[in-house]
Enzyme design. Structure first.
Site, PDB file in Angstrom:
ATOM      1  N   ALA A   1       0.916  -1.222  -0.028  1.00 10.10           N
ATOM      2  CA  ALA A   1       0.114   0.209  -0.049  1.00 10.10           C
ATOM      3  C   ALA A   1       0.905   1.264   0.105  1.00 10.10           C
ATOM      4  CB  ALA A   1      -0.766   0.130   1.258  1.00 10.10           C
TER       5      ALA A   1
ATOM      6  N   GLY B   1       0.799  -4.942   0.950  1.00 10.05           N
ATOM      7  CA  GLY B   1      -0.635  -4.866   0.321  1.00 10.05           C
ATOM      8  C   GLY B   1      -0.012  -5.907  -1.128  1.00 10.05           C
TER       9      GLY B   1
ATOM     10  N   GLU C   1      -0.404  -9.508  -0.330  1.00  8.46           N
ATOM     11  CA  GLU C   1      -2.040  -9.487   0.223  1.00  8.46           C
ATOM     12  C   GLU C   1      -2.949  -9.679  -1.191  1.00  8.46           C
ATOM     13  OE1 GLU C   1      -1.906  -6.239   2.665  1.00  8.46           O
ATOM     14  OE2 GLU C   1      -2.677  -7.523   4.594  1.00  8.46           O
TER      15      GLU C   1
ATOM     16  N   GLU D   1       4.428  -4.838   7.640  1.00 13.50           N
ATOM     17  CA  GLU D   1       3.966  -3.773   8.412  1.00 13.50           C
ATOM     18  C   GLU D   1       4.062  -3.764   9.842  1.00 13.50           C
ATOM     19  OE1 GLU D   1       2.606  -6.226   6.450  1.00 13.50           O
ATOM     20  OE2 GLU D   1       1.065  -5.228   4.956  1.00 13.50           O
TER      21      GLU D   1
END
Ligand code: DAK
Length: 262
Positions: free
Chosen positions: A63, A108, A111, A131
Site C-alpha cells: 500500500a 498489500g 496481500e 507492516e
C-alpha cells in the site's frame, strides 16, 4: 485509467498495475481503477484473468506508505475498507485469477496476490508482510489469508518478524505454485490461463465457488455446497457438449470441445 492497463487476448485478459515510479504501490486511485476495471470485464468472453505489475522489479511494493502516513483512525479504516472491498471482489471474481508476481510483493502486494486463485512468480520475486516494522498490522487481509494459505505458525512467524522471503522459500512454503525466470513468467501465466479458458467455463466458475465457499464452512456444509454446484452443471449446454464428446464415436470426437459458456 492512469495506473491500470487492461488487455484482452481471446478468452484471457491481463490486468497490469502500472505505477512503476512507486514500484506499483497501491494508492486510492490504483484501488479505484482496479475496482472499475474488474467491473468492466466482459464475462461473456473472458474466462481467465492474469494480474501482474509493470516493469521487471516489482509486482506491488505494498500500500502507498506516503498516502497512509497521514491517515487518521477513521481514514485508516476507510482506506482498509477500500482495499478489502477490491481484494474481496478479486477473490470472489466469477472467473479464475492468476497472479503473475514479477518482483516485490510486499505488504498489500503480498496481500493482493493472496486474493488471487493461483500465484506463480519470477525468480527475483520477494514476498513479505513488513507492516509491524511500520507500526501497523497487515490491513488488506494479510493476517487472514497468509494463515490460511501456508500454516498459522509460518504466517505468524513471517508477520511477527516482518521478514521478507525470496521466491524459492515462497515456493517451499506453498505460497506460490511455481517459480520462473522473469522472461518466462508471463508466457507461463498465459499458458496456464489458456489451459483454464478452454475448459467448460461454468464448470470452472462453479469449482472456484465450491472451493472458496466450502473453505469457509464445516465439511458437512461444504459437501452440500459442492452438490448444489455440481447439480447446476447439468442445466448447461457445456455439460452436454463435454460428456457428449466423451461418448461420441472415435471418429466424431474433437480434441478441444468448443464450450459455449452456457
Ligand atoms: N509506497 C509508496 N512508495 C513506495 C513504496 C510504497 N509501499 N514502495 C516503494 N515506493 C517508492 C519509493 O518511495 C521510491 O520513490 P522515489 O523515492 O523514487 O520517489 C520508489 O518507489 C523506488 O523505491 P526505492 O528507491 O525504495 O527502491 P529500492 O529498490 O531501493 O527498494 C523496496 C525497493 C521495495 C525494498 C523498497 O522500496 C521498500 O521497502 N518499499 C516499501 C515496502 C513496504 O514496506 N511495503 C509494505 C507497505 S505497508 C491497512 C491497509 C493497508 C495496509 C495496512 C493497513 N489498514 C487501513 C488497516 C497495507 C500496508 C502495506 O502494504
Amino acid at each position: 485509467m492512469d495506473f491500470i492497463l487492461y488487455e484482452v487476448d481471446g478468452a484471457v485478459a491481463t490486468i497490469t498495475i502500472n505505477r512503476p515510479k512507486a514500484l506499483n504501490a497501491l494508492n486510492s486511485q490504483v484501488l479505484d481503477e482496479l475496482d472499475a476495471t474488474l467491473d468492466a470485464v466482459d464475462l461473456d468472453t473472458v474466462r481467465c484473468l492474469i494480474l501482474t505489475g509493470a516493469g521487471e522489479k516489482s509486482f506491488v511494493a505494498g500500500a502507498d506508505i506516503g498516502e497512509m502516513s497521514t491517515l487518521t483512525k477513521a481514514e485508516g479504516e476507510a482506506f482498509g475498507k477500500k482495499g478489502n472491498d477490491v481484494f474481496r471482489k478479486l477473490e470472489s471474481f466469477p472467473i479464475p485469477v492468476i497472479a503473475a508476481v514479477n518482483g516485490f510483493a510486499l505488504g498489500g502486494g503480498c496481500e493482493i496476490s493472496m486474493s488471487c486463485d493461483i500465484r506463480i512468480c519470477s525468480d527475483n520475486a520477494v514476498f513479505g508482510q513488513p507492516e509491524v516494522g511500520l507500526g501497523i498490522t497487515p490491513g488488506f487481509g494479510g493476517t487472514q489469508r497468509l494463515a490460511r494459505l501456508v500454516s498459522p505458525g509460518m504466517a505468524k512467524q513471517l508477520i511477527y518478524t516482518a521478514r521478507n522471503i525470496k521466491a524459492e522459500e515462497a515456493y517451499r512454503i506453498g505460497l506460490v505454485n511455481a517459480v520462473y525466470p522473469q522472461e518466462e513468467l508471463l508466457p507461463a501465466a498465459q499458458k496456464m490461463a489458456a489451459g483454464i479458458a478452454k475448459q467448460a467455463p461454468i464448470a470452472v466458475r462453479n469449482c472456484k465457488k465450491a472451493i472458496n465457499d466450502g473453505l469457509q464452512v464445516n465439511i458437512d456444509e461444504a459437501v452440500v455446497i459442492e452438490e448444489k454446484l455440481f447439480g447446476d452443471c447439468f442445466e448447461t449446454e457445456d455439460q452436454k457438449a463435454g460428456m457428449g464428446n466423451f461418448l461420441a464415436p472415435k471418429e466424431e470426437k474433437v480434441k478441444v470441445v468448443p464450450f459455449k459458456n452456457c
